[in-house]
Design an enzyme around this catalytic site. Structure first.
Site, short mmCIF file in Angstrom:
data_model
loop_
_atom_site.label_atom_id
_atom_site.label_comp_id
_atom_site.label_asym_id
_atom_site.label_seq_id
_atom_site.Cartn_x
_atom_site.Cartn_y
_atom_site.Cartn_z
N THR A 1 23.50 68.21 16.21
CA THR A 1 23.27 67.04 17.09
C THR A 1 24.33 65.95 16.86
OG1 THR A 1 21.90 65.93 15.45
CG2 THR A 1 20.77 67.43 16.96
N ASP B 1 34.70 67.29 2.34
CA ASP B 1 35.12 68.61 1.82
C ASP B 1 36.49 68.53 1.15
OD1 ASP B 1 32.83 69.95 2.48
OD2 ASP B 1 33.55 70.59 4.44
N ASP C 1 37.69 67.45 7.45
CA ASP C 1 36.44 66.95 6.87
C ASP C 1 36.74 66.22 5.57
OD1 ASP C 1 33.98 66.92 5.21
OD2 ASP C 1 33.14 67.96 6.94
N ARG D 1 25.89 64.03 8.59
CA ARG D 1 25.82 64.22 10.04
C ARG D 1 25.24 65.58 10.32
NH1 ARG D 1 31.06 63.28 13.77
NH2 ARG D 1 31.52 65.35 13.03
C1 PRP Z 1 31.42 62.20 7.54
C2 PRP Z 1 32.11 60.90 7.23
C3 PRP Z 1 31.16 59.89 7.85
C4 PRP Z 1 30.66 60.62 9.07
C5 PRP Z 1 31.41 60.10 10.25
O1 PRP Z 1 30.40 62.45 6.65
O2 PRP Z 1 32.34 60.70 5.87
O3 PRP Z 1 30.10 59.52 6.99
O4 PRP Z 1 30.94 62.00 8.87
O5 PRP Z 1 30.89 60.62 11.41
P1 PRP Z 1 30.17 59.75 12.52
O6 PRP Z 1 31.00 58.53 12.70
O7 PRP Z 1 30.18 60.66 13.71
O8 PRP Z 1 28.78 59.46 12.05
P2 PRP Z 1 29.62 63.85 6.61
O9 PRP Z 1 28.45 63.84 7.52
O10 PRP Z 1 30.59 64.97 6.83
O11 PRP Z 1 29.04 63.88 5.14
P3 PRP Z 1 29.81 64.00 3.74
O12 PRP Z 1 30.48 62.68 3.48
O13 PRP Z 1 28.70 64.28 2.78
O14 PRP Z 1 30.80 65.14 3.82
N1 URA Z 2 33.72 63.47 9.52
C1 URA Z 2 34.87 63.86 8.93
O1 URA Z 2 34.91 64.07 7.71
N2 URA Z 2 35.93 64.04 9.71
C2 URA Z 2 35.92 63.83 11.03
O2 URA Z 2 36.96 64.01 11.70
C3 URA Z 2 34.71 63.41 11.63
C4 URA Z 2 33.62 63.22 10.84
#
Ligand code: PRP
Ligand code: URA
Length: 208
Positions: A107, A202, A199, A103
Protein backbone atom coordinates in the site's frame (compact mmCIF):
# COMPACT_ATOMS: atom_id res chain seq x y z
CA UNK A 1 7.81 27.16 4.12
CA UNK A 2 9.62 26.22 0.94
CA UNK A 3 11.97 23.24 1.12
CA UNK A 4 15.63 24.21 1.21
CA UNK A 5 17.89 22.24 -1.11
CA UNK A 6 21.60 22.40 -0.26
CA UNK A 7 23.04 23.40 -3.60
CA UNK A 8 26.75 22.93 -3.05
CA UNK A 9 29.49 21.20 -5.05
CA UNK A 10 30.60 19.18 -2.00
CA UNK A 11 27.08 17.84 -1.49
CA UNK A 12 26.68 16.97 -5.17
CA UNK A 13 30.07 15.25 -5.10
CA UNK A 14 29.20 13.19 -2.02
CA UNK A 15 25.76 12.37 -3.44
CA UNK A 16 27.35 11.11 -6.65
CA UNK A 17 29.21 8.45 -4.64
CA UNK A 18 26.24 7.73 -2.38
CA UNK A 19 23.87 7.19 -5.31
CA UNK A 20 26.27 4.86 -7.16
CA UNK A 21 25.05 1.27 -6.90
CA UNK A 22 28.68 0.08 -6.66
CA UNK A 23 29.25 2.00 -3.38
CA UNK A 24 29.57 -0.44 -0.47
CA UNK A 25 28.03 -0.32 3.01
CA UNK A 26 31.02 1.21 4.81
CA UNK A 27 31.40 4.14 2.42
CA UNK A 28 27.62 4.57 2.17
CA UNK A 29 27.33 4.93 5.96
CA UNK A 30 30.21 7.41 6.11
CA UNK A 31 28.63 9.56 3.40
CA UNK A 32 25.17 9.54 5.03
CA UNK A 33 26.84 10.71 8.23
CA UNK A 34 28.79 13.49 6.48
CA UNK A 35 25.81 14.80 4.48
CA UNK A 36 23.71 14.77 7.68
CA UNK A 37 26.36 16.96 9.28
CA UNK A 38 26.08 19.52 6.45
CA UNK A 39 22.27 19.46 6.63
CA UNK A 40 22.44 20.09 10.37
CA UNK A 41 24.87 22.97 9.81
CA UNK A 42 22.37 24.59 7.43
CA UNK A 43 19.35 23.86 9.64
CA UNK A 44 20.99 25.54 12.61
CA UNK A 45 21.70 28.78 10.78
CA UNK A 46 18.95 30.54 12.76
CA UNK A 47 19.98 29.09 16.15
CA UNK A 48 19.74 31.60 19.01
CA UNK A 49 22.94 31.94 20.98
CA UNK A 50 23.34 32.88 24.62
CA UNK A 51 25.71 35.75 25.38
CA UNK A 52 28.68 34.64 27.46
CA UNK A 53 31.93 36.22 28.51
CA UNK A 54 35.09 34.19 28.05
CA UNK A 55 38.77 34.96 28.33
CA UNK A 56 41.12 34.09 25.49
CA UNK A 57 44.88 33.95 26.23
CA UNK A 58 44.90 37.56 24.95
CA UNK A 59 41.83 39.27 26.45
CA UNK A 60 38.26 38.97 27.71
CA UNK A 61 35.50 38.95 25.12
CA UNK A 62 31.74 38.61 24.83
CA UNK A 63 30.62 35.85 22.48
CA UNK A 64 27.69 33.53 21.72
CA UNK A 65 27.22 29.99 22.98
CA UNK A 66 24.64 27.43 21.88
CA UNK A 67 22.44 25.88 24.54
CA UNK A 68 22.64 22.38 23.07
CA UNK A 69 20.21 21.11 25.66
CA UNK A 70 17.33 22.88 23.87
CA UNK A 71 17.45 20.43 20.95
CA UNK A 72 16.28 16.89 20.29
CA UNK A 73 17.27 14.77 17.31
CA UNK A 74 14.65 12.25 16.27
CA UNK A 75 15.66 9.66 13.66
CA UNK A 76 12.90 7.73 11.87
CA UNK A 77 13.93 4.07 12.14
CA UNK A 78 15.68 2.41 10.54
CA UNK A 79 17.36 4.59 7.93
CA UNK A 80 17.29 7.79 9.99
CA UNK A 81 19.74 6.15 12.40
CA UNK A 82 22.39 6.51 9.71
CA UNK A 83 22.14 10.29 10.02
CA UNK A 84 22.30 10.41 13.81
CA UNK A 85 26.09 10.09 14.17
CA UNK A 86 26.57 13.08 11.85
CA UNK A 87 24.26 15.43 13.70
CA UNK A 88 25.41 14.30 17.14
CA UNK A 89 29.01 14.99 16.17
CA UNK A 90 28.12 18.69 15.80
CA UNK A 91 25.57 19.02 18.63
CA UNK A 92 26.72 16.32 21.07
CA UNK A 93 24.52 17.35 24.01
CA UNK A 94 21.17 17.22 22.24
CA UNK A 95 18.67 14.65 23.49
CA UNK A 96 17.55 11.84 21.20
CA UNK A 97 14.14 10.34 20.45
CA UNK A 98 13.23 7.45 18.14
CA UNK A 99 10.25 6.86 15.86
CA UNK A 100 9.90 3.39 14.33
CA UNK A 101 8.21 3.50 10.95
CA UNK A 102 8.16 1.21 7.93
CA UNK A 103 6.37 1.47 4.62
CA UNK A 104 3.93 -1.29 3.77
CA UNK A 105 5.34 -2.60 0.50
CA UNK A 106 1.92 -3.08 -1.12
CA UNK A 107 0.00 0.00 0.00
CA UNK A 108 3.11 2.23 0.50
CA UNK A 109 1.39 3.49 3.66
CA UNK A 110 3.62 4.04 6.71
CA UNK A 111 3.22 1.78 9.76
CA UNK A 112 4.33 3.09 13.15
CA UNK A 113 5.88 0.47 15.46
CA UNK A 114 7.85 2.48 18.03
CA UNK A 115 7.75 5.92 19.62
CA UNK A 116 9.99 7.17 22.39
CA UNK A 117 11.00 10.80 22.75
CA UNK A 118 12.35 12.97 25.60
CA UNK A 119 9.61 13.86 28.14
CA UNK A 120 10.04 17.62 27.67
CA UNK A 121 9.64 17.41 23.88
CA UNK A 122 7.24 20.40 23.98
CA UNK A 123 10.11 22.64 25.13
CA UNK A 124 12.67 21.48 22.60
CA UNK A 125 13.44 22.25 18.99
CA UNK A 126 13.06 18.95 17.15
CA UNK A 127 15.27 17.94 14.26
CA UNK A 128 13.65 14.97 12.54
CA UNK A 129 15.95 12.73 10.47
CA UNK A 130 15.23 10.42 7.56
CA UNK A 131 17.43 10.12 4.47
CA UNK A 132 14.47 9.58 2.10
CA UNK A 133 11.35 11.69 1.61
CA UNK A 134 9.42 9.72 -1.02
CA UNK A 135 5.58 9.88 -0.86
CA UNK A 136 5.89 11.88 2.36
CA UNK A 137 3.68 9.46 4.31
CA UNK A 138 6.34 8.50 6.89
CA UNK A 139 7.41 12.10 7.52
CA UNK A 140 3.80 13.32 7.87
CA UNK A 141 2.91 10.57 10.36
CA UNK A 142 6.12 11.12 12.34
CA UNK A 143 5.40 14.87 12.55
CA UNK A 144 1.76 14.15 13.55
CA UNK A 145 3.03 11.95 16.40
CA UNK A 146 5.54 14.56 17.56
CA UNK A 147 2.92 17.32 17.50
CA UNK A 148 0.46 15.11 19.41
CA UNK A 149 3.09 15.02 22.20
CA UNK A 150 3.35 18.80 22.20
CA UNK A 151 6.27 19.44 19.81
CA UNK A 152 6.04 22.96 18.42
CA UNK A 153 9.20 23.66 16.47
CA UNK A 154 10.19 20.90 14.05
CA UNK A 155 12.70 20.81 11.20
CA UNK A 156 13.01 17.85 8.88
CA UNK A 157 16.36 16.82 7.41
CA UNK A 158 16.55 14.39 4.50
CA UNK A 159 19.24 13.50 2.02
CA UNK A 160 17.04 13.00 -1.05
CA UNK A 161 13.47 14.19 -1.55
CA UNK A 162 10.88 13.63 -4.28
CA UNK A 163 8.84 16.68 -5.37
CA UNK A 164 5.61 14.72 -4.66
CA UNK A 165 6.65 14.08 -1.05
CA UNK A 166 7.76 17.65 -0.45
CA UNK A 167 4.40 18.93 -1.69
CA UNK A 168 2.49 16.59 0.63
CA UNK A 169 4.56 17.42 3.72
CA UNK A 170 4.37 21.17 3.00
CA UNK A 171 0.57 20.91 2.71
CA UNK A 172 0.12 18.81 5.88
CA UNK A 173 2.70 20.68 7.96
CA UNK A 174 3.40 24.14 6.50
CA UNK A 175 5.24 25.13 9.69
CA UNK A 176 7.92 22.44 9.27
CA UNK A 177 11.01 23.51 7.35
CA UNK A 178 12.44 20.78 5.11
CA UNK A 179 16.18 20.69 4.35
CA UNK A 180 17.44 18.25 1.74
CA UNK A 181 20.63 17.37 -0.10
CA UNK A 182 18.80 17.01 -3.41
CA UNK A 183 15.30 17.34 -4.83
CA UNK A 184 15.16 14.54 -7.38
CA UNK A 185 12.93 14.06 -10.45
CA UNK A 186 9.96 11.96 -9.32
CA UNK A 187 8.69 8.71 -7.83
CA UNK A 188 8.49 5.51 -9.87
CA UNK A 189 5.57 3.02 -9.87
CA UNK A 190 6.96 1.41 -6.68
CA UNK A 191 7.17 4.82 -5.01
CA UNK A 192 10.97 4.81 -5.09
CA UNK A 193 12.74 8.09 -5.74
CA UNK A 194 14.12 8.51 -9.29
CA UNK A 195 17.09 8.61 -9.73
CA UNK A 196 17.46 8.37 -5.91
CA UNK A 197 19.84 5.89 -4.33
CA UNK A 198 17.67 2.78 -3.89
CA UNK A 199 16.59 1.57 -0.47
CA UNK A 200 18.41 3.68 2.09
CA UNK A 201 17.80 1.32 5.05
CA UNK A 202 19.06 -1.72 3.15
CA UNK A 203 22.14 0.14 1.92
CA UNK A 204 23.00 1.49 5.41
CA UNK A 205 22.50 -1.83 7.19
CA UNK A 206 23.49 -4.17 4.35
CA UNK A 207 20.21 -6.07 4.60
CA UNK A 208 19.84 -6.83 0.87
C1 PRP B 1 12.06 4.44 3.95
C2 PRP B 1 12.69 5.76 4.31
C3 PRP B 1 11.51 6.53 4.84
C4 PRP B 1 10.38 6.05 3.98
C5 PRP B 1 10.12 7.08 2.93
O1 PRP B 1 11.91 3.65 5.07
O2 PRP B 1 13.76 5.65 5.20
O3 PRP B 1 11.26 6.30 6.22
O4 PRP B 1 10.81 4.82 3.38
O5 PRP B 1 9.00 6.75 2.21
P1 PRP B 1 7.67 7.61 2.22
O6 PRP B 1 8.09 9.03 2.11
O7 PRP B 1 6.96 7.11 0.99
O8 PRP B 1 6.92 7.29 3.47
P2 PRP B 1 11.45 2.12 4.97
O9 PRP B 1 9.97 1.99 5.01
O10 PRP B 1 12.11 1.47 3.78
O11 PRP B 1 11.99 1.50 6.32
P3 PRP B 1 13.51 1.26 6.80
O12 PRP B 1 14.08 2.61 7.14
O13 PRP B 1 13.33 0.40 8.00
O14 PRP B 1 14.27 0.58 5.69
N1 URA C 1 12.56 4.57 0.71
C1 URA C 1 13.84 4.42 0.28
O1 URA C 1 14.69 3.92 1.02
N2 URA C 1 14.12 4.81 -0.96
C2 URA C 1 13.23 5.36 -1.79
O2 URA C 1 13.58 5.71 -2.93
C3 URA C 1 11.90 5.51 -1.32
C4 URA C 1 11.59 5.12 -0.06
Amino acid sequence: MKAIELKHPLIEHKLSILRNKETGTKEFRELVKEIAMFLCYEAMKDAKLEKVEIETPIEKMKTGKLNEDKYAFVPILRAGMGMLDGVISVVPNAKIGHIGMYRNEETFEPVNYFFKVPKDIDKREIILLDPMLATGGSAIDAIDLLKSKGAKKIKFLCIIAAPEGIKKVEKAHPDVQIYCGSIDKKLNENKYIVPGLGDAGDRIFGTK
